[in-house]
Design a protein around this motif. Structure first.
Motif, mmCIF file in Angstrom:
data_model
loop_
_atom_site.group_PDB
_atom_site.id
_atom_site.type_symbol
_atom_site.label_atom_id
_atom_site.label_comp_id
_atom_site.label_asym_id
_atom_site.label_seq_id
_atom_site.Cartn_x
_atom_site.Cartn_y
_atom_site.Cartn_z
ATOM 1 N N LEU A 14 1.585 6.307 9.283
ATOM 2 C CA LEU A 14 0.421 5.493 9.642
ATOM 3 C C LEU A 14 0.493 4.084 9.069
ATOM 4 O O LEU A 14 -0.416 3.281 9.263
ATOM 5 C CB LEU A 14 -0.862 6.174 9.152
ATOM 6 C CG LEU A 14 -1.221 7.513 9.819
ATOM 7 C CD1 LEU A 14 -2.418 8.159 9.130
ATOM 8 C CD2 LEU A 14 -1.507 7.319 11.306
ATOM 9 N N GLY A 15 1.567 3.800 8.354
ATOM 10 C CA GLY A 15 1.743 2.470 7.788
ATOM 11 C C GLY A 15 1.060 2.266 6.460
ATOM 12 O O GLY A 15 0.896 1.125 6.005
ATOM 13 N N ILE A 16 0.642 3.345 5.803
ATOM 14 C CA ILE A 16 -0.001 3.267 4.486
ATOM 15 C C ILE A 16 1.053 3.577 3.426
ATOM 16 O O ILE A 16 1.531 4.710 3.324
ATOM 17 C CB ILE A 16 -1.178 4.260 4.371
ATOM 18 C CG1 ILE A 16 -2.182 4.007 5.491
ATOM 19 C CG2 ILE A 16 -1.845 4.154 3.007
ATOM 20 C CD1 ILE A 16 -3.278 5.051 5.566
ATOM 21 N N THR A 17 1.421 2.579 2.662
ATOM 22 C CA THR A 17 2.477 2.742 1.672
ATOM 23 C C THR A 17 1.888 3.050 0.303
ATOM 24 O O THR A 17 1.018 2.345 -0.194
ATOM 25 C CB THR A 17 3.342 1.467 1.579
ATOM 26 O OG1 THR A 17 3.874 1.172 2.878
ATOM 27 C CG2 THR A 17 4.482 1.656 0.594
ATOM 28 N N ILE A 18 2.360 4.116 -0.303
ATOM 29 C CA ILE A 18 1.966 4.490 -1.661
ATOM 30 C C ILE A 18 3.226 4.472 -2.523
ATOM 31 O O ILE A 18 4.112 5.315 -2.380
ATOM 32 C CB ILE A 18 1.310 5.881 -1.699
ATOM 33 C CG1 ILE A 18 0.072 5.904 -0.810
ATOM 34 C CG2 ILE A 18 0.942 6.262 -3.129
ATOM 35 C CD1 ILE A 18 -0.619 7.242 -0.753
#
Length: 247
Positions: free
Chosen positions: A203-207
């Motif tokens: 989803l393009g959420i980088t952690i």
């Protein structure tokens, strides 16, 4: 360019009420809860503060006869929908009661009645998603369970601005110690975290930072730390054999 404040409002989607607020999003199911209460005659019931009483699972109920003329499966289905969408606070109780659909007893129906009375006083409860963008995980277990098979139940919660994954799930085998039960719960929670991180990446959420996993058993923490180093301690060798892995 001036940033506009999010507008407050209310959306309805698949039985959920999604409240848009200045400080985040609140998900409730008040209409569904009231519908369930009305259907089973608990719309005027006296509310209670907890979904389950101490001792309900461990006390031996004398003369506990099979349940007759009650819509057990129907009400469990309605409560399962609540517990999986917006009410993690009833998840453990409903998970336990759903195991009894083929062995319904009067004591089980009394537990359902308590859940309904609890919902009567908490119809506005739900999940709040705020602005804290940190992925955290929590794992626990009730060692030896409450049934004749003595199988423990794993409790899992994954949090990102609010609860996004939670479950109370019966383990597949009997644990011979509380540390083993906690270890199995933590291992299941770790799998959920890995899955969530992959989904978020898509989803393009980088952690970037590692996800913290919170458990409250020192022996289980020791086994998990050794597992990260590729070691198999004597205390968990049989667990690795059962799981079919070595790390």
């Amino acid at each position: 360019m001036k940033q506009t404040e999010p507008k407050e409002g209310l959306l309805y989607y698949l039985g959920m009420e999604i409240h848009l607020k200045q400080n985040g999003i609140m998900v409730t199911q008040q209409k569904h809860t009231n519908k369930v209460l009305n259907r089973y005659g608990f719309n005027e019931a006296y509310p209670v503060k907890t979904p389950i009483e101490p001792g309900m699972l461990t006390e031996k109920h004398t003369n506990d006869e099979p349940l007759k003329n009650k819509h057990y499966r129907e009400v469990i289905g309605s409560l399962l929908y609540l517990s999986t969408i917006s009410r993690p606070d009833i998840s453990f109780t409903i998970n336990y009661l759903s195991r009894q659909v083929n062995n319904q007893k009067i004591s089980h129906w009394k537990m359902i009645e308590r859940v309904l009375r609890y919902l009567k006083g908490t119809t506005n409860f739900g999940i709040h998603f705020g602005n804290e963008a940190k992925l955290r995980a929590y794992a626990d277990s009730n060692y030896s369970g409450t049934e004749p098979d003595m199988i423990s139940t794993s409790g899992i919660l994954v949090y990102y601005s609010g609860p996004i994954v939670w479950m109370a799930q019966k383990q597949s085998v009997v644990s011979i110690s509380s540390a083993e039960a906690e270890y199995r719960s933590a291992a299941s929670c770790k799998q959920e975290v890995c899955w969530i991180r992959r989904i978020m990446q898509e989803l393009g959420i980088t952690i970037k930072e590692p996800t913290k996993l919170f458990i409250d058993n020192k022996a289980a923490i020791h086994m998990l730390e050794n597992a990260d180093e590729g070691k198999i301690t004597k205390a968990k060798k049989h667990i690795e054999i059962q799981c079919g892995s070595h790390g």
